[in-house]
Design a protein around this motif. Structure first.
Motif, PDB file in Angstrom:
ATOM      1  N   GLU A  43       5.872   8.319   6.148  1.00  0.00           N
ATOM      2  CA  GLU A  43       6.830   9.150   5.422  1.00  0.00           C
ATOM      3  C   GLU A  43       7.193   8.550   4.074  1.00  0.00           C
ATOM      4  OE1 GLU A  43      10.135   9.590   7.993  1.00  0.00           O
ATOM      5  OE2 GLU A  43       8.991  10.648   9.555  1.00  0.00           O
ATOM      6  N   ALA A  44       7.205   7.207   3.997  1.00  0.00           N
ATOM      7  CA  ALA A  44       7.617   6.537   2.761  1.00  0.00           C
ATOM      8  C   ALA A  44       6.476   6.327   1.793  1.00  0.00           C
ATOM      9  CB  ALA A  44       8.250   5.188   3.098  1.00  0.00           C
ATOM     10  N   ASP A  45       5.266   6.713   2.166  1.00  0.00           N
ATOM     11  CA  ASP A  45       4.097   6.472   1.311  1.00  0.00           C
ATOM     12  C   ASP A  45       4.121   7.431   0.134  1.00  0.00           C
ATOM     13  OD1 ASP A  45       1.726   5.731   0.209  1.00  0.00           O
ATOM     14  OD2 ASP A  45       0.447   6.627   1.753  1.00  0.00           O
ATOM     15  N   GLY A  46       4.721   6.954  -0.976  1.00  0.00           N
ATOM     16  CA  GLY A  46       4.817   7.803  -2.161  1.00  0.00           C
ATOM     17  C   GLY A  46       3.807   7.474  -3.219  1.00  0.00           C
ATOM     18  N   GLY A  47       2.865   6.563  -2.914  1.00  0.00           N
ATOM     19  CA  GLY A  47       1.829   6.222  -3.883  1.00  0.00           C
ATOM     20  C   GLY A  47       2.348   5.333  -4.989  1.00  0.00           C
ATOM     21  N   ALA A  48       1.617   5.328  -6.108  1.00  0.00           N
ATOM     22  CA  ALA A  48       1.946   4.453  -7.222  1.00  0.00           C
ATOM     23  C   ALA A  48       3.111   5.028  -8.008  1.00  0.00           C
ATOM     24  CB  ALA A  48       0.724   4.277  -8.114  1.00  0.00           C
ATOM     25  N   GLY A  49       3.597   4.208  -8.933  1.00  0.00           N
ATOM     26  CA  GLY A  49       4.671   4.673  -9.800  1.00  0.00           C
ATOM     27  C   GLY A  49       5.670   3.578 -10.068  1.00  0.00           C
ATOM     28  N   ALA A  50       6.509   3.803 -11.079  1.00  0.00           N
ATOM     29  CA  ALA A  50       7.489   2.797 -11.471  1.00  0.00           C
ATOM     30  C   ALA A  50       8.514   2.547 -10.374  1.00  0.00           C
ATOM     31  CB  ALA A  50       8.185   3.239 -12.754  1.00  0.00           C
ATOM     32  N   ASP A  51       8.744   3.541  -9.504  1.00  0.00           N
ATOM     33  CA  ASP A  51       9.752   3.373  -8.459  1.00  0.00           C
ATOM     34  C   ASP A  51       9.168   2.801  -7.169  1.00  0.00           C
ATOM     35  OD1 ASP A  51       8.248   5.612  -7.843  1.00  0.00           O
ATOM     36  OD2 ASP A  51       9.944   6.718  -6.982  1.00  0.00           O
ATOM     37  N   ALA A  52       7.894   2.398  -7.170  1.00  0.00           N
ATOM     38  CA  ALA A  52       7.262   1.875  -5.952  1.00  0.00           C
ATOM     39  C   ALA A  52       8.009   0.673  -5.386  1.00  0.00           C
ATOM     40  CB  ALA A  52       5.797   1.527  -6.225  1.00  0.00           C
ATOM     41  N   PRO A  53       8.454  -0.322  -6.188  1.00  0.00           N
ATOM     42  CA  PRO A  53       9.199  -1.451  -5.610  1.00  0.00           C
ATOM     43  C   PRO A  53      10.492  -1.011  -4.924  1.00  0.00           C
ATOM     44  CG  PRO A  53       8.400  -2.026  -7.797  1.00  0.00           C
ATOM     45  CD  PRO A  53       8.161  -0.554  -7.620  1.00  0.00           C
ATOM     46  N   ALA A  54      11.207  -0.064  -5.532  1.00  0.00           N
ATOM     47  CA  ALA A  54      12.456   0.406  -4.925  1.00  0.00           C
ATOM     48  C   ALA A  54      12.177   1.120  -3.604  1.00  0.00           C
ATOM     49  CB  ALA A  54      13.191   1.325  -5.896  1.00  0.00           C
ATOM     50  N   ARG A  55      11.107   1.915  -3.548  1.00  0.00           N
ATOM     51  CA  ARG A  55      10.750   2.596  -2.297  1.00  0.00           C
ATOM     52  C   ARG A  55      10.410   1.580  -1.218  1.00  0.00           C
ATOM     53  NH1 ARG A  55       7.374   5.694  -5.597  1.00  0.00           N
ATOM     54  NH2 ARG A  55       5.565   4.807  -4.540  1.00  0.00           N
ATOM     55  N   ALA A  56       9.660   0.546  -1.601  1.00  0.00           N
ATOM     56  CA  ALA A  56       9.293  -0.491  -0.633  1.00  0.00           C
ATOM     57  C   ALA A  56      10.531  -1.220  -0.134  1.00  0.00           C
ATOM     58  CB  ALA A  56       8.312  -1.480  -1.269  1.00  0.00           C
ATOM     59  N   ALA A  57      11.483  -1.496  -1.022  1.00  0.00           N
ATOM     60  CA  ALA A  57      12.707  -2.180  -0.611  1.00  0.00           C
ATOM     61  C   ALA A  57      13.479  -1.349   0.408  1.00  0.00           C
ATOM     62  CB  ALA A  57      13.579  -2.473  -1.837  1.00  0.00           C
ATOM     63  N   ARG A  58      13.614  -0.043   0.145  1.00  0.00           N
ATOM     64  CA  ARG A  58      14.338   0.821   1.090  1.00  0.00           C
ATOM     65  C   ARG A  58      13.628   0.870   2.441  1.00  0.00           C
ATOM     66  NH1 ARG A  58      14.818   4.015  -3.622  1.00  0.00           N
ATOM     67  NH2 ARG A  58      13.109   5.380  -2.940  1.00  0.00           N
ATOM     68  N   LEU A  59      12.293   0.985   2.403  1.00  0.00           N
ATOM     69  CA  LEU A  59      11.523   1.056   3.640  1.00  0.00           C
ATOM     70  C   LEU A  59      11.730  -0.188   4.489  1.00  0.00           C
ATOM     71  CD1 LEU A  59       9.294   2.189   5.530  1.00  0.00           C
ATOM     72  CD2 LEU A  59       7.618   1.102   4.016  1.00  0.00           C
ATOM     73  N   PHE A  60      11.567  -1.371   3.876  1.00  0.00           N
ATOM     74  CA  PHE A  60      11.613  -2.593   4.677  1.00  0.00           C
ATOM     75  C   PHE A  60      13.035  -2.963   5.083  1.00  0.00           C
ATOM     76  CE2 PHE A  60       7.284  -2.983   3.122  1.00  0.00           C
ATOM     77  CZ  PHE A  60       6.642  -3.371   4.293  1.00  0.00           C
ATOM     78  N   ASP A  61      14.022  -2.545   4.315  1.00  0.00           N
ATOM     79  CA  ASP A  61      15.395  -2.711   4.786  1.00  0.00           C
ATOM     80  C   ASP A  61      15.614  -1.890   6.060  1.00  0.00           C
ATOM     81  OD1 ASP A  61      16.397  -4.544   3.047  1.00  0.00           O
ATOM     82  OD2 ASP A  61      17.260  -3.099   1.653  1.00  0.00           O
ATOM     83  N   GLU A  62      15.098  -0.665   6.077  1.00  0.00           N
ATOM     84  CA  GLU A  62      15.233   0.195   7.252  1.00  0.00           C
ATOM     85  C   GLU A  62      14.476  -0.389   8.445  1.00  0.00           C
ATOM     86  OE1 GLU A  62      13.732   4.578   8.822  1.00  0.00           O
ATOM     87  OE2 GLU A  62      13.737   4.159   6.666  1.00  0.00           O
ATOM     88  N   LEU A  63      13.221  -0.850   8.208  1.00  0.00           N
ATOM     89  CA  LEU A  63      12.416  -1.383   9.311  1.00  0.00           C
ATOM     90  C   LEU A  63      13.013  -2.664   9.867  1.00  0.00           C
ATOM     91  CD1 LEU A  63       8.786  -0.835   7.934  1.00  0.00           C
ATOM     92  CD2 LEU A  63      10.193   0.694   9.313  1.00  0.00           C
ATOM     93  N   ALA A  88      -1.196  -0.224  -3.207  1.00  0.00           N
ATOM     94  CA  ALA A  88      -0.733   1.158  -3.117  1.00  0.00           C
ATOM     95  C   ALA A  88       0.119   1.538  -4.319  1.00  0.00           C
ATOM     96  CB  ALA A  88       0.061   1.355  -1.827  1.00  0.00           C
ATOM     97  N   ALA A  89       0.837   0.558  -4.895  1.00  0.00           N
ATOM     98  CA  ALA A  89       1.686   0.824  -6.054  1.00  0.00           C
ATOM     99  C   ALA A  89       0.877   1.038  -7.322  1.00  0.00           C
ATOM    100  CB  ALA A  89       2.681  -0.313  -6.244  1.00  0.00           C
ATOM    101  N   GLY A  90      -0.369   0.579  -7.340  1.00  0.00           N
ATOM    102  CA  GLY A  90      -1.216   0.814  -8.501  1.00  0.00           C
ATOM    103  C   GLY A  90      -1.832  -0.463  -9.043  1.00  0.00           C
ATOM    104  N   ALA A  91      -2.939  -0.307  -9.786  1.00  0.00           N
ATOM    105  CA  ALA A  91      -3.693  -1.451 -10.297  1.00  0.00           C
ATOM    106  C   ALA A  91      -2.840  -2.337 -11.195  1.00  0.00           C
ATOM    107  CB  ALA A  91      -4.929  -0.966 -11.053  1.00  0.00           C
ATOM    108  N   ALA A  92      -1.918  -1.737 -11.947  1.00  0.00           N
ATOM    109  CA  ALA A  92      -1.089  -2.523 -12.864  1.00  0.00           C
ATOM    110  C   ALA A  92      -0.214  -3.509 -12.098  1.00  0.00           C
ATOM    111  CB  ALA A  92      -0.232  -1.606 -13.726  1.00  0.00           C
ATOM    112  N   ALA A  93       0.302  -3.090 -10.938  1.00  0.00           N
ATOM    113  CA  ALA A  93       1.153  -3.973 -10.141  1.00  0.00           C
ATOM    114  C   ALA A  93       0.358  -5.164  -9.612  1.00  0.00           C
ATOM    115  CB  ALA A  93       1.768  -3.192  -8.979  1.00  0.00           C
ATOM    116  N   VAL A  94      -0.865  -4.906  -9.155  1.00  0.00           N
ATOM    117  CA  VAL A  94      -1.716  -5.992  -8.657  1.00  0.00           C
ATOM    118  C   VAL A  94      -2.051  -6.951  -9.796  1.00  0.00           C
ATOM    119  CG1 VAL A  94      -3.890  -6.552  -7.526  1.00  0.00           C
ATOM    120  CG2 VAL A  94      -2.678  -4.466  -6.910  1.00  0.00           C
ATOM    121  N   ASP A  95      -2.479  -6.400 -10.911  1.00  0.00           N
ATOM    122  CA  ASP A  95      -2.879  -7.215 -12.047  1.00  0.00           C
ATOM    123  C   ASP A  95      -1.723  -8.105 -12.511  1.00  0.00           C
ATOM    124  OD1 ASP A  95      -5.308  -7.353 -13.998  1.00  0.00           O
ATOM    125  OD2 ASP A  95      -3.552  -7.339 -15.317  1.00  0.00           O
ATOM    126  N   ARG A  96      -0.534  -7.528 -12.561  1.00  0.00           N
ATOM    127  CA  ARG A  96       0.624  -8.296 -13.016  1.00  0.00           C
ATOM    128  C   ARG A  96       0.929  -9.452 -12.079  1.00  0.00           C
ATOM    129  NH1 ARG A  96       3.101 -10.310 -17.220  1.00  0.00           N
ATOM    130  NH2 ARG A  96       5.348 -10.554 -16.930  1.00  0.00           N
TER     131      ARG A  96
END
Length: 649
Positions: free
Chosen positions: A434-454, A573-581
């Motif tokens: 349900e939380a898989d929203g793909g890449a984007g600038a908000d990917a870290p925030a989505r991941a934070a919400r997901l893992f706080d819930e889990l 999943a957040a995108g190539a730019a996130a990995v590269d960084r």
């Protein structure tokens, strides 16, 4: 690179001769090309050892020849095999592509193969360095694709500014000194390097000393007479290019040791050597190679490459392994026995595939159960799949006997004994989807919400679903990772380490007694809270919430190890730019020689693509690839990637 390329396909090896000069001009434009991609190596190989029919692609633009893919089709074991020219006796193989054209050339190779699938069954691209463009392109849909480590190529680096006394390791330096003293007492010693007029003489001596040495051991060596014409043509061609380093050590005028290699682009490649066994007590081979290194250092060479093979003597000189890779591809219509590829059957469902992975021993019952729960979506469907597998085994006469039956029973016990935990895992996997929203600038925030819930649902299952919420299973998995890092020598009491995505701090707690300091970063505040509880009282542990974009204020050049356990898949999943960084940031905070260890790169299920991505990232950010996609664990099915920071980009 958007300009149009003209592609010419060469089918006869004689057509390669006409490309010799533009080919060399292209080689000069390719900074990573090795001597083995020169026409002076590959044209003699074609003429003396290769097939009559080739499948070479030449790429032209307004700039001239900008790419060359030297392929050929061989008939081997009843199959039609496509391989790079030079395969068999060549240490590094690859395409040539001018800067900016690498991807276009590699993509065109796959396009050409797609257009000619009726002409071949198997593509085997061996001896590829990690940065090869041929590792970076995805296989066409429906093709099988395997990437594996191929050969170790040990090498060592001459320290910058090293004087004569610092060129060799102390232990080998002493042995060289003793050998030179013995030789000096035996007679007049001189080392000659081949020039155009002396290539034949020194090459004849190489053939003779190599054969004499191996004959004395009752073996044939690697330089049979059938290869002599090839090497004679290569030596003369490389001599004209200034790349040949063919030495002969003379004692009273007689050549008693030989060295055959190539020096270009601050690298000396040791291809072959030999010495007369009659003079073995004088260690002429040792003295010969030391002289070759000293000559190379005077020329500005920084790297001594022993090429492929893990012979013990190479490590006596201080060599460290670097690996090449092999990629095998097969299309759907290839002529091959059923099951040879080792993959799942076509059309096999996810449920059956998850159970089969356990029965075959591919994964542990715990990992297989999580796969099954993810595919089924509920406990009842997972249970039905297990019972269906048992019924099928019974009809085949295999129920109740053998390892597959024992594994099926273990899978069944896992579900029966941990029903409540399995229900939680189903919820966690559902939350992931349900939380898989793909890449984007908000990917870290989505991941934070997901893992706080889990984390609120189950700390253990939130960081490793296959633990099924059981602290004992999580401890086993943690111990496997710690033992791997110890085996690799990546941790130690004098080391500082940093984890990207530390979760609930299980590794910080386990590793703190084994290292000088252990840092952990995570985007989820609730997980950092759990980590701080777990690591309470450990004064050498630093835990912090990160942005998920970079490593923030982490000091540069502080750490000996940066590692990530199952966190890179979320960056991918957040995108190539996130990995590269994050890889760039890992280099920033690592000391020279420090390591980046990634345990699980992605969840894409495409190991070739993952290996290619890792190789590309390593080349871009100044890392050597030591391990690329190995599976070192028994409980967890995670893949390991180990990179070492090099001193210079």
């Amino acid at each position: 690179m958007s300009e149009r390329l003209d592609v010419k396909v060469l089918y006869r090896r004689g057509e390669l001769e006409a490309l010799r000069e533009p080919w060399n001009a292209l080689w000069n434009r390719c900074p990573d090309a090795t001597t083995f991609q020169r026409p002076e190596w590959l044209i003699p190989w074609c003429r003396e050892l290769g097939p009559e029919q080739v499948l070479t692609l030449a790429f032209w633009s307004e700039q001239g020849l900008v790419g060359l893919a030297p392929l050929a089709i061989h008939h081997y074991n009843g199959e039609r095999l496509v391989a790079l020219l030079g395969a068999g006796i060549t240490d590094y193989l690859d395409v040539l592509a001018a800067p900016g054209y690498e991807r276009a050339v590699a993509e065109a190779v796959f396009t050409c193969l797609c257009e000619r699938v009726d002409a071949w069954d198997l593509v085997e691209l061996g001896d590829l360095r990690p940065s090869s463009p041929l590792l970076a392109i995805e296989a066409p849909p429906g093709w099988s694709d395997e990437v594996e480590k191929h050969e170790a190529c040990p090498r060592f680096t001459i320290p910058e500014g090293a004087g004569p006394d610092a060129l060799l390791w102390p232990a080998i330096r002493a042995r060289v000194g003793r050998a030179r003293k013995r030789l000096a007492k035996a007679g007049e010693v001189r080392v000659d390097m081949a020039e155009a007029a002396t290539v034949d003489e020194l090459l004849d001596a190489l053939f003779a000393t190599h054969r004499a040495r191996w004959t004395s051991r009752g073996e044939g060596g690697v330089l049979g007479e059938a290869l002599w014409p090839f090497h004679r043509a290569v030596a003369k061609g490389m001599c004209e290019r200034g790349a040949l380093r063919l030495f002969g050590l003379r004692l009273d005028g007689r050549i008693i040791a030989s060295f055959y290699g190539f020096a270009e682009r601050d690298r000396l490649a040791w291809y072959l050597s030999g010495f007369d066994p009659e003079f073995a007590v004088l260690s002429p081979g040792l003295a010969m190679f030391a002289s070759a290194i000293e000559h190379a250092a005077r020329e500005g060479v920084r790297t001594i490459d022993f090429l492929r093979g893990r012979e013990p003597y190479k490590y006596e000189w201080g060599a460290v392994d670097r690996f090449t890779y092999r990629r095998r591809l097969r299309h759907r219509g290839a002529r091959v026995e059923v099951g040879r590829g080792g993959g799942q059957e076509a059309g096999q469902g996810e449920l059956e595939g998850a159970v089969r992975a356990v029965l075959s021993g591919e994964v542990s019952p715990e990992v297989g159960l999580v796969r099954l729960l993810g595919a089924a979506g509920d406990l009842a469907a997972a249970e039905r799949a297990i019972e269906a597998a048992g019924a099928a085994a019974g009809r085949g006469g295999g129920e109740g006997a053998g390892e597959p039956a024992a594994r099926l029973a273990a899978l069944r016990r896992c579900l029966e004994e941990r029903r409540a935990a399995c229900a939680t895992v189903v919820e966690i996997l559902g939350a992931h989807r349900e939380a898989d929203g793909g890449a984007g600038a908000d990917a870290p925030a989505r991941a934070a919400r997901l893992f706080d819930e889990l984390c609120a649902r189950s700390e253990e299952a939130s960081v490793a679903a296959y633990s099924l919420g059981d602290p004992a299973i999580l401890e086993r998995a943690t111990r496997e990772v710690v033992e791997l890092l110890e085996r690799w020598g990546s941790i130690g009491e004098d080391r500082a380490i940093l984890q990207i995505g530390c979760g609930i701090g299980r590794f910080e707690a386990a590793l703190a007694p084994r290292v000088r300091e252990a840092w952990g970063l995570d985007v989820a505040p609730r997980m950092i809270e759990a980590a701080r509880r777990r690591c309470a009282g450990l004064s050498n542990v630093v835990l912090a919430v990160s942005s998920g974009v970079d490593l923030g204020d982490v000091p540069p050049a502080r750490f000996d190890l940066v590692y990530a356990v199952d966190s890179f898949p979320y960056l991918v999943a957040a995108g190539a730019a996130a990995v590269d960084r994050h890889v760039a940031e890992a280099r920033r905070v690592l000391r020279p020689g420090g390591e980046l260890v990634i345990l699980n790169y992605s969840y894409r299920g495409d190991l070739a693509r993952d290996a290619a991505d890792v190789a590309r990232l390593a080349a871009r950010h100044g890392f050597d690839v030591l391990v690329n996609g190995e599976r070192p664990f028994s409980l967890w099915d995670g893949r390991a990637y180990r990179l070492r920071r090099v001193e210079h980009l």
